[in-house]
Design an enzyme around this catalytic site. Structure first.
Site, PDB file in Angstrom:
ATOM      1  N   HIS A 189       0.846  -1.191   0.000  1.00  0.00           N
ATOM      2  CA  HIS A 189       0.000   0.000   0.000  1.00  0.00           C
ATOM      3  C   HIS A 189       0.884   1.245   0.000  1.00  0.00           C
ATOM      4  O   HIS A 189       2.075   1.174   0.318  1.00  0.00           O
ATOM      5  CB  HIS A 189      -0.910  -0.003   1.235  1.00  0.00           C
ATOM      6  CG  HIS A 189      -2.017  -1.003   1.133  1.00  0.00           C
ATOM      7  ND1 HIS A 189      -2.557  -1.622   2.228  1.00  0.00           N
ATOM      8  CD2 HIS A 189      -2.683  -1.495   0.067  1.00  0.00           C
ATOM      9  CE1 HIS A 189      -3.511  -2.441   1.840  1.00  0.00           C
ATOM     10  NE2 HIS A 189      -3.605  -2.385   0.532  1.00  0.00           N
ATOM     11  N   GLY A 248      -2.820  -1.857  -7.707  1.00  0.00           N
ATOM     12  CA  GLY A 248      -3.793  -2.593  -6.899  1.00  0.00           C
ATOM     13  C   GLY A 248      -5.231  -2.138  -7.093  1.00  0.00           C
ATOM     14  O   GLY A 248      -6.104  -2.955  -7.392  1.00  0.00           O
ATOM     15  N   ASP A 292      -4.104  -6.552  -7.761  1.00  0.00           N
ATOM     16  CA  ASP A 292      -4.232  -7.592  -6.723  1.00  0.00           C
ATOM     17  C   ASP A 292      -4.950  -8.813  -7.298  1.00  0.00           C
ATOM     18  O   ASP A 292      -4.567  -9.953  -7.033  1.00  0.00           O
ATOM     19  CB  ASP A 292      -5.012  -7.075  -5.514  1.00  0.00           C
ATOM     20  CG  ASP A 292      -4.380  -5.867  -4.850  1.00  0.00           C
ATOM     21  OD1 ASP A 292      -3.142  -5.739  -4.906  1.00  0.00           O
ATOM     22  OD2 ASP A 292      -5.126  -5.053  -4.283  1.00  0.00           O
ATOM     23  N   ASP A 352      -1.334  -1.507   4.798  1.00  0.00           N
ATOM     24  CA  ASP A 352      -1.474  -0.385   5.725  1.00  0.00           C
ATOM     25  C   ASP A 352      -2.789  -0.575   6.471  1.00  0.00           C
ATOM     26  O   ASP A 352      -3.854  -0.271   5.931  1.00  0.00           O
ATOM     27  CB  ASP A 352      -1.472   0.937   4.959  1.00  0.00           C
ATOM     28  CG  ASP A 352      -1.692   2.143   5.852  1.00  0.00           C
ATOM     29  OD1 ASP A 352      -1.734   1.977   7.096  1.00  0.00           O
ATOM     30  OD2 ASP A 352      -1.831   3.248   5.316  1.00  0.00           O
ATOM     31  N   HIS A 388     -10.234  -0.765  -2.557  1.00  0.00           N
ATOM     32  CA  HIS A 388     -10.304  -2.093  -3.167  1.00  0.00           C
ATOM     33  C   HIS A 388     -10.122  -3.207  -2.122  1.00  0.00           C
ATOM     34  O   HIS A 388      -9.606  -4.270  -2.417  1.00  0.00           O
ATOM     35  CB  HIS A 388      -9.275  -2.205  -4.298  1.00  0.00           C
ATOM     36  CG  HIS A 388      -7.859  -2.022  -3.845  1.00  0.00           C
ATOM     37  ND1 HIS A 388      -7.389  -0.840  -3.329  1.00  0.00           N
ATOM     38  CD2 HIS A 388      -6.826  -2.875  -3.828  1.00  0.00           C
ATOM     39  CE1 HIS A 388      -6.116  -0.986  -3.015  1.00  0.00           C
ATOM     40  NE2 HIS A 388      -5.752  -2.207  -3.302  1.00  0.00           N
ATOM     41  N   ASP A 414     -10.786  -6.849  -2.990  1.00  0.00           N
ATOM     42  CA  ASP A 414      -9.734  -7.483  -3.787  1.00  0.00           C
ATOM     43  C   ASP A 414      -8.581  -7.937  -2.897  1.00  0.00           C
ATOM     44  O   ASP A 414      -8.010  -9.019  -3.093  1.00  0.00           O
ATOM     45  CB  ASP A 414      -9.192  -6.525  -4.850  1.00  0.00           C
ATOM     46  CG  ASP A 414     -10.234  -6.076  -5.851  1.00  0.00           C
ATOM     47  OD1 ASP A 414     -11.322  -6.689  -5.896  1.00  0.00           O
ATOM     48  OD2 ASP A 414      -9.967  -5.103  -6.578  1.00  0.00           O
ATOM     49  N   ARG A 474      -7.118 -14.426   1.044  1.00  0.00           N
ATOM     50  CA  ARG A 474      -7.894 -15.671   1.148  1.00  0.00           C
ATOM     51  C   ARG A 474      -7.357 -16.715   0.170  1.00  0.00           C
ATOM     52  O   ARG A 474      -7.219 -17.892   0.494  1.00  0.00           O
ATOM     53  CB  ARG A 474      -9.379 -15.403   0.895  1.00  0.00           C
ATOM     54  CG  ARG A 474     -10.252 -16.621   1.109  1.00  0.00           C
ATOM     55  CD  ARG A 474     -11.754 -16.333   1.079  1.00  0.00           C
ATOM     56  NE  ARG A 474     -12.186 -15.412   0.044  1.00  0.00           N
ATOM     57  CZ  ARG A 474     -12.500 -14.126   0.243  1.00  0.00           C
ATOM     58  NH1 ARG A 474     -12.452 -13.596   1.444  1.00  0.00           N
ATOM     59  NH2 ARG A 474     -12.885 -13.367  -0.761  1.00  0.00           N
TER      60      ARG A 474
END
Length: 131
Positions: A10, A57, A62, A82, A89, A92, A98
């Site tokens: 980030h 991103g 991402d 961060d 997003h 995402d 995950r």
């Protein structure tokens, strides 16, 4: 075969990932690297590493990395997040983390864990040379 390492950060963590990449430059130079847009550009510029750059991103980078991960084309993810700044997003980001869990791919979301993963990678690569 070279390990495939994804590098993401980030905005407030970009200086940290550039510094981290410098600390582990020798190890990362022996990997196939991919990164989100600005992060990849900054690391490549600072350290001369060859990095395949995805979109930024917020523009789908991402998700692009997550797709590669799901295809078995990413071996580890360094994603310096961060936690104090809301991200537009966020779904995402959560999907990528995950996917790491689903596919059993190491994922570092902070500097301490990133160093541990990269230390392990450094050791593994050293043993593969001496074997």
């Amino acid at each position: 075969m070279k390990p495939h390492v994804a590098l993401i950060a980030h905005d407030q963590k970009k200086d940290d990932i550039v510094k981290l990449a410098g600390e582990f430059r020798a190890t990362l130079s022996r990997c196939t690297l991919l990164a989100t847009g600005t992060t990849g550009a900054r690391i490549a510029s600072a350290h001369g590493l060859e990095i395949e750059r995805m979109l930024s991103g917020p523009h789908g980078g991402d998700l692009q990395i997550g797709a590669r991960l799901a295809e078995g084309r990413v071996d580890m993810v360094i994603f310096l997040r961060d936690p104090m700044t809301p991200q537009p997003h966020e779904p995402d980001i959560n999907a990528l983390v995950r996917a790491c869990d689903v596919h059993n791919v190491p994922c570092a979301t902070n500097i301490s864990t990133a160093r541990m993963i990269l230390d392990g990678l450094t050791s593994r690569l050293a043993h593969s040379v001496s074997a």
